[in-house]
Design a protein around this motif. Structure first.
Motif, PDB file in Angstrom:
ATOM      1  N   VAL A 220       0.850  -1.188   0.000  1.00  0.00           N
ATOM      2  CA  VAL A 220       0.000   0.000   0.000  1.00  0.00           C
ATOM      3  C   VAL A 220       0.884   1.236   0.000  1.00  0.00           C
ATOM      4  CG1 VAL A 220      -1.950  -1.091   1.194  1.00  0.00           C
ATOM      5  CG2 VAL A 220      -0.132   0.006   2.529  1.00  0.00           C
ATOM      6  N   HIS A 221       0.359   2.322  -0.560  1.00  0.00           N
ATOM      7  CA  HIS A 221       1.051   3.599  -0.472  1.00  0.00           C
ATOM      8  C   HIS A 221       0.841   4.197   0.916  1.00  0.00           C
ATOM      9  CE1 HIS A 221       2.308   4.613  -4.675  1.00  0.00           C
ATOM     10  NE2 HIS A 221       1.533   3.579  -4.916  1.00  0.00           N
ATOM     11  N   ALA A 222       1.857   4.877   1.421  1.00  0.00           N
ATOM     12  CA  ALA A 222       1.762   5.511   2.732  1.00  0.00           C
ATOM     13  C   ALA A 222       2.195   6.967   2.625  1.00  0.00           C
ATOM     14  CB  ALA A 222       2.643   4.779   3.739  1.00  0.00           C
ATOM     15  N   ILE A 223       1.564   7.808   3.448  1.00  0.00           N
ATOM     16  CA  ILE A 223       1.854   9.234   3.403  1.00  0.00           C
ATOM     17  C   ILE A 223       1.585   9.834   4.779  1.00  0.00           C
ATOM     18  CG2 ILE A 223      -0.456  10.039   2.746  1.00  0.00           C
ATOM     19  CD1 ILE A 223       1.013  11.851   0.649  1.00  0.00           C
ATOM     20  N   PHE A 224       2.292  10.919   5.099  1.00  0.00           N
ATOM     21  CA  PHE A 224       2.061  11.572   6.383  1.00  0.00           C
ATOM     22  C   PHE A 224       0.644  12.124   6.488  1.00  0.00           C
ATOM     23  CE2 PHE A 224       6.837  12.237   6.638  1.00  0.00           C
ATOM     24  CZ  PHE A 224       7.009  11.365   7.705  1.00  0.00           C
ATOM     25  N   ASP A 225       0.171  12.700   5.419  1.00  0.00           N
ATOM     26  CA  ASP A 225      -1.160  13.312   5.422  1.00  0.00           C
ATOM     27  C   ASP A 225      -1.687  13.304   3.994  1.00  0.00           C
ATOM     28  OD1 ASP A 225      -3.262  15.502   5.270  1.00  0.00           O
ATOM     29  OD2 ASP A 225      -2.759  15.621   7.402  1.00  0.00           O
ATOM     30  N   LYS A 226      -2.935  12.899   3.822  1.00  0.00           N
ATOM     31  CA  LYS A 226      -3.504  12.774   2.481  1.00  0.00           C
ATOM     32  C   LYS A 226      -3.695  14.119   1.795  1.00  0.00           C
ATOM     33  CE  LYS A 226      -5.842   8.417   3.433  1.00  0.00           C
ATOM     34  NZ  LYS A 226      -6.982   7.563   3.107  1.00  0.00           N
TER      35      LYS A 226
END
Length: 337
Positions: A220-226
């Motif tokens: 899955v892609h991960a990010i600090f904030d969408k």
């Protein structure tokens, strides 16, 4: 017995070309319980041109996609530092190469396996370079038909490469109707290889479902904030969601690794005595009264009277002695006992 699902957190371009932000992702993702963190290795001159269009016209900075890839790139020394950081926090370093030159760079710094992005499955020049490394290859199938996947799998297997295949939908974010979770089983049956899901839904649910369906690996892609800048932001999981997803997958892994014998009731012996019921009468009844269904109730606990499951055996039986309302019914109370 199913082995634990291999979980990959894809950072991709979420660092927006900042080496500092990238290293921050490594430290943060290491706290979520994933097995690997994956990046993308772009060398603009080797993979792109000024003619490449934007997939998503999101950038206020880059005039062309070629400019974007240039801004997203790091040199060999920086990639070596990135890998060393991953090693130090217990994450497997992974990166998808998008050119043979990128493979050369990743080989120089050391990498355990390669992930081929959906758009590269038919790039047999790249597949040949990857096969020359002798390392395992994970194929993402987002833009591939079965015929195209067959060709890529056969190409790599003919060169003795260990192959895994992931169901993927190239849609950002992917709606539930297009997840294609059914394809996981079809891939497994078709190839007999480790299979998984590369998900872009932006939620933790599909990856957990994939683990329950027997996927050996999920990404899955991960990010600090969408709300952050970038083409994959809405298709990514926040770090809290990522942690929740890993927790869910590990629970599924433990469940599947411990099959239950439904006929083994040993764990329930005490509870069965508490929750199961004995027959009782629901009104005062005189001696000689023939029992009917309407006379009966079932009360806890078990063992105080005739088991509730045997109610049919007492219908029509006369009472040997009177019983008061709510008294348990035992065999000694029946005239033919």
């Amino acid at each position: 017995m199913k082995q634990p699902t291999f979980v990959i957190a894809e950072i991709g371009q979420a660092h927006d070309g900042s080496l500092g932000i990238l290293h921050s992702y490594i430290d943060a993702v290491a706290q979520t319980g994933v097995d690997a963190i994956k990046f993308q290795t772009h060398i603009a001159a080797a993979e792109s041109s000024i003619h490449e269009p934007f997939r998503v016209k999101f950038s206020y900075v880059d005039k062309t996609r070629y400019d974007y890839w240039q801004r997203m790139s790091f040199d060999a020394a920086q990639w070596a530092e990135i890998k060393a950081h991953c090693d130090s926090v217990g994450l497997e370093f992974m990166s998808s190469p998008f050119s043979n030159a990128a493979v050369d760079l990743l080989e120089d710094i050391g990498i355990a396996r390669y992930k081929v992005g959906s758009g590269e499955v038919s790039n047999f020049l790249l597949l040949e370079r990857l096969s020359q490394t002798g390392k395992p290859v994970i194929l993402s199938s987002g833009m591939s038909s079965f015929n195209e996947l067959d060709a890529a799998v056969s190409f790599l297997q003919a060169r003795d490469i260990q192959v895994s295949v992931m169901q993927c939908t190239t849609s950002y974010p992917t709606p539930a109707e297009r997840l294609g979770l059914n394809i996981i089983g079809e891939l497994k049956q078709r190839y007999g290889l480790p299979t998984g899901l590369s998900d872009h839904s932006g939620t933790p649910h599909p990856a957990i479902a994939a683990a329950a369906l027997g996927a050996e690996l999920v990404e899955v892609h991960a990010i600090f904030d969408k709300r952050m800048f970038g083409p994959d932001s809405r298709s990514s999981l926040s770090l809290d969601q990522l942690s929740q997803m890993v927790e869910g997958i590990r629970m599924i892994d433990t469940s599947l690794a411990n099959p239950i014998d439904k006929d083994d009731l040993t764990p329930y012996r005490e509870l069965k005595g508490i929750f199961e019921k004995s027959l009782a009468v629901n009104k005062d009844l005189p001696a000689g009264h023939r029992l009917s269904f309407g006379d009966l109730e079932a009360k806890k606990p078990a063992g105080q009277g005739i088991a509730a499951r045997d109610w049919q055996q007492v219908i029509g039986q006369p009472l040997k002695q009177p019983l008061s309302q709510w008294a348990f019914l035992n065999s000694k109370d029946l005239d033919n006992a």
